[in-house]
Design a protein around this motif. Structure first.
Motif, PDB file in Angstrom:
ATOM      1  N   UNK A  48      -1.623  18.972  46.728  1.00 27.61           N
ATOM      2  CA  UNK A  48      -1.942  17.803  47.542  1.00 27.61           C
ATOM      3  C   UNK A  48      -0.926  16.683  47.357  1.00 27.61           C
ATOM      4  N   UNK A  49      -0.419  16.531  46.129  1.00 31.15           N
ATOM      5  CA  UNK A  49       0.524  15.450  45.875  1.00 31.15           C
ATOM      6  C   UNK A  49       1.845  15.652  46.627  1.00 31.15           C
ATOM      7  N   UNK A  50       2.139  16.863  47.002  1.00 33.62           N
ATOM      8  CA  UNK A  50       3.398  17.126  47.701  1.00 33.62           C
ATOM      9  C   UNK A  50       3.305  16.881  49.206  1.00 33.62           C
ATOM     10  N   UNK A  51       2.097  16.638  49.682  1.00 39.26           N
ATOM     11  CA  UNK A  51       1.912  16.410  51.118  1.00 39.26           C
ATOM     12  C   UNK A  51       2.254  14.965  51.475  1.00 39.26           C
ATOM     13  N   UNK A  52       2.694  14.780  52.688  1.00 37.20           N
ATOM     14  CA  UNK A  52       2.946  13.448  53.223  1.00 37.20           C
ATOM     15  C   UNK A  52       1.899  13.149  54.281  1.00 37.20           C
ATOM     16  N   UNK A  53       1.916  11.947  54.786  1.00 35.08           N
ATOM     17  CA  UNK A  53       0.950  11.570  55.814  1.00 35.08           C
ATOM     18  C   UNK A  53       1.088  12.444  57.056  1.00 35.08           C
ATOM     19  N   UNK A  54       2.309  12.939  57.296  1.00 37.54           N
ATOM     20  CA  UNK A  54       2.541  13.730  58.492  1.00 37.54           C
ATOM     21  C   UNK A  54       2.135  15.199  58.316  1.00 37.54           C
TER      22      UNK A  54
END
Length: 218
Positions: free
Chosen positions: A211-217
């Motif tokens: 999850x920490x590697x995800x961005x808002x996009x």
């Protein structure tokens, strides 16, 4: 936990005596709330007086497990707190004086009754210092998601991993973990420590790390 309504809890309580007890308890809590409001209006800014004994609904709060059963005690206690419109002082006192089960109910009630961080964060922080998994799980609910600062929230999540509380207990997990590089670093350090000690890395850790590697996009 979403607190059921009185009607929902009635349906879940199979025993007529338990339903009658709940009705009486909630009526006492409502009466106390109305009395508090009347006293507050009459006193204006005067210093409130303290009573020698707790109001009847607080005794019901402590006895909920015996009368409603342990499976329904959380819901009954949260309903009582909401019906009584328990203020921050009452919540704090019931938490400090209560059993673990009573403390859990206070934590679960915070999103409904403690509007600001000063009202409930000391209780959340206290629960997170324990190793009681039921308290930790209750402490990382919606109130913590709303009010814990990033540093404290990261440590709360690590506490879940350390004590074995499923990270699904953490409200708004995906939102708060998304793109958090510092949380990723802390998770990596924790995983490295466990690996070096020959201990398994919790599967939930890898999930949060993703999850920490995800961005808002993404």
């Amino acid at each position: 936990m979403t607190t059921p309504t009185r009607e929902d809890l009635h349906d879940r309580l199979g025993d007529a005596a338990a339903r009658a007890w709940l009705d009486t308890a909630l009526a006492e809590a409502q009466a106390e709330a109305q009395a508090d409001a009347a006293r507050s209006g009459a006193m204006d800014n005067a210093t409130p007086t303290t009573t020698a004994s707790p109001p009847p609904w607080e005794l019901r709060f402590a006895a909920a497990g015996r009368h409603c059963g342990q499976d329904h005690a959380d819901a009954a206690r949260v309903l009582l707190l909401r019906e009584a419109r328990a203020d921050a002082g009452t919540l704090t006192r019931l938490y400090r004086q209560g059993t673990a089960a009573e403390r859990r109910a206070v934590l679960l009630a915070l999103p409904y009754l403690a509007p600001g961080p000063a009202d409930g964060l000391p209780l959340v922080e206290d629960a997170l210092r324990t190793n009681d998994t039921r308290l930790v799980a209750a402490a990382v609910g919606p109130y913590a998601a709303e009010h814990l600062d990033p540093h404290s929230w990261r440590h709360a999540l690590l506490k879940c991993l350390f004590t074995g509380v499923p990270v699904d207990a953490a409200a708004r997990l995906e939102h708060r973990a998304r793109g958090d590089a510092e949380l990723a670093r802390m998770l990596g350090d924790y995983a490295a420590e466990r690996t070096a000690a020959g201990r398994a890395v919790p599967a939930d850790l890898h999930r949060v790390l993703a999850l920490t590697s995800r961005t808002e996009e993404s």
